[in-house]
Motif scaffolding. Sequence first.
Motif, PDB file in Angstrom:
ATOM      1  N   ASN A  36       0.819  -1.215   0.000  1.00  0.00           N
ATOM      2  CA  ASN A  36       0.000   0.000   0.000  1.00  0.00           C
ATOM      3  C   ASN A  36       0.853   1.265   0.000  1.00  0.00           C
ATOM      4  O   ASN A  36       0.430   2.295  -0.521  1.00  0.00           O
ATOM      5  N   GLN A  37       2.042   1.183   0.580  1.00  0.00           N
ATOM      6  CA  GLN A  37       2.968   2.316   0.604  1.00  0.00           C
ATOM      7  C   GLN A  37       3.774   2.414  -0.690  1.00  0.00           C
ATOM      8  O   GLN A  37       4.552   3.342  -0.861  1.00  0.00           O
ATOM      9  N   GLY A  38       3.618   1.436  -1.575  1.00  0.00           N
ATOM     10  CA  GLY A  38       4.348   1.439  -2.837  1.00  0.00           C
ATOM     11  C   GLY A  38       5.722   0.818  -2.762  1.00  0.00           C
ATOM     12  O   GLY A  38       6.481   0.869  -3.727  1.00  0.00           O
ATOM     13  N   ASP A  39       6.074   0.229  -1.627  1.00  0.00           N
ATOM     14  CA  ASP A  39       7.379  -0.412  -1.460  1.00  0.00           C
ATOM     15  C   ASP A  39       7.240  -1.899  -1.793  1.00  0.00           C
ATOM     16  O   ASP A  39       7.174  -2.746  -0.911  1.00  0.00           O
ATOM     17  N   LEU A  40       7.190  -2.181  -3.091  1.00  0.00           N
ATOM     18  CA  LEU A  40       6.923  -3.548  -3.531  1.00  0.00           C
ATOM     19  C   LEU A  40       8.054  -4.506  -3.210  1.00  0.00           C
ATOM     20  O   LEU A  40       7.816  -5.686  -2.944  1.00  0.00           O
ATOM     21  N   LYS A  41       9.284  -4.018  -3.210  1.00  0.00           N
ATOM     22  CA  LYS A  41      10.412  -4.902  -2.891  1.00  0.00           C
ATOM     23  C   LYS A  41      10.300  -5.420  -1.452  1.00  0.00           C
ATOM     24  O   LYS A  41      10.475  -6.611  -1.200  1.00  0.00           O
ATOM     25  N   GLU A  42       9.976  -4.529  -0.523  1.00  0.00           N
ATOM     26  CA  GLU A  42       9.800  -4.967   0.874  1.00  0.00           C
ATOM     27  C   GLU A  42       8.558  -5.847   1.001  1.00  0.00           C
ATOM     28  O   GLU A  42       8.565  -6.804   1.772  1.00  0.00           O
ATOM     29  N   ALA A  43       7.516  -5.538   0.254  1.00  0.00           N
ATOM     30  CA  ALA A  43       6.311  -6.379   0.290  1.00  0.00           C
ATOM     31  C   ALA A  43       6.658  -7.799  -0.118  1.00  0.00           C
ATOM     32  O   ALA A  43       6.189  -8.759   0.506  1.00  0.00           O
ATOM     33  N   THR A  44       7.492  -7.936  -1.146  1.00  0.00           N
ATOM     34  CA  THR A  44       7.866  -9.282  -1.595  1.00  0.00           C
ATOM     35  C   THR A  44       8.680 -10.014  -0.535  1.00  0.00           C
ATOM     36  O   THR A  44       8.529 -11.223  -0.366  1.00  0.00           O
ATOM     37  N   ARG A  45       9.525  -9.295   0.184  1.00  0.00           N
ATOM     38  CA  ARG A  45      10.310  -9.946   1.255  1.00  0.00           C
ATOM     39  C   ARG A  45       9.395 -10.610   2.271  1.00  0.00           C
ATOM     40  O   ARG A  45       9.634 -11.740   2.703  1.00  0.00           O
ATOM     41  N   PHE A  46       8.340  -9.900   2.669  1.00  0.00           N
ATOM     42  CA  PHE A  46       7.457 -10.439   3.697  1.00  0.00           C
ATOM     43  C   PHE A  46       6.501 -11.493   3.139  1.00  0.00           C
ATOM     44  O   PHE A  46       6.156 -12.442   3.849  1.00  0.00           O
ATOM     45  N   LEU A  47       6.109 -11.359   1.881  1.00  0.00           N
ATOM     46  CA  LEU A  47       5.329 -12.437   1.251  1.00  0.00           C
ATOM     47  C   LEU A  47       6.168 -13.707   1.167  1.00  0.00           C
ATOM     48  O   LEU A  47       5.681 -14.812   1.449  1.00  0.00           O
ATOM     49  N   ASN A  48       7.436 -13.550   0.788  1.00  0.00           N
ATOM     50  CA  ASN A  48       8.334 -14.704   0.702  1.00  0.00           C
ATOM     51  C   ASN A  48       8.520 -15.350   2.071  1.00  0.00           C
ATOM     52  O   ASN A  48       8.563 -16.577   2.183  1.00  0.00           O
TER      53      ASN A  48
END
Length: 119
Positions: A36-48
């Motif tokens: 939601n904040q637009g930080d997709l790289k960090e989002a992927t870290r937590f999804l992973n």
Amino acid sequence: IMICTALCTNAQELRFYNGEKLTIEKCLEIAKQRQNQGDLKEATRFLNQAAMFEWEAKNYSQAITHFQQSIQLNEKINNQAGITQINNNLGMIYADKQDYEKSLLNFQKALAGRRQEND
């Protein structure tokens, strides 16, 4: 060209976040916040990480779902290395499930990604 057969090296690093022990639910919450904040790289870290926890618990369908969501985000930010690693992980999950056709397909995708990056 070698395909890594070990689990994601970040798995141990992400057991805690801001001093708080991570759970699957917390990882998904943080991933959503980052997205939601637009930080997709960090989002992927937590999804992973959520996927890794699910994988360890042998909740393969949930792990696959989280990895697939991560691939979609990685595609948006053109993170080929991330996509390659996830395809490798998916190959191992499908091997664990004894779905060797899907396992091979994901390993082939990982190999193609490694070749594309000259890795």
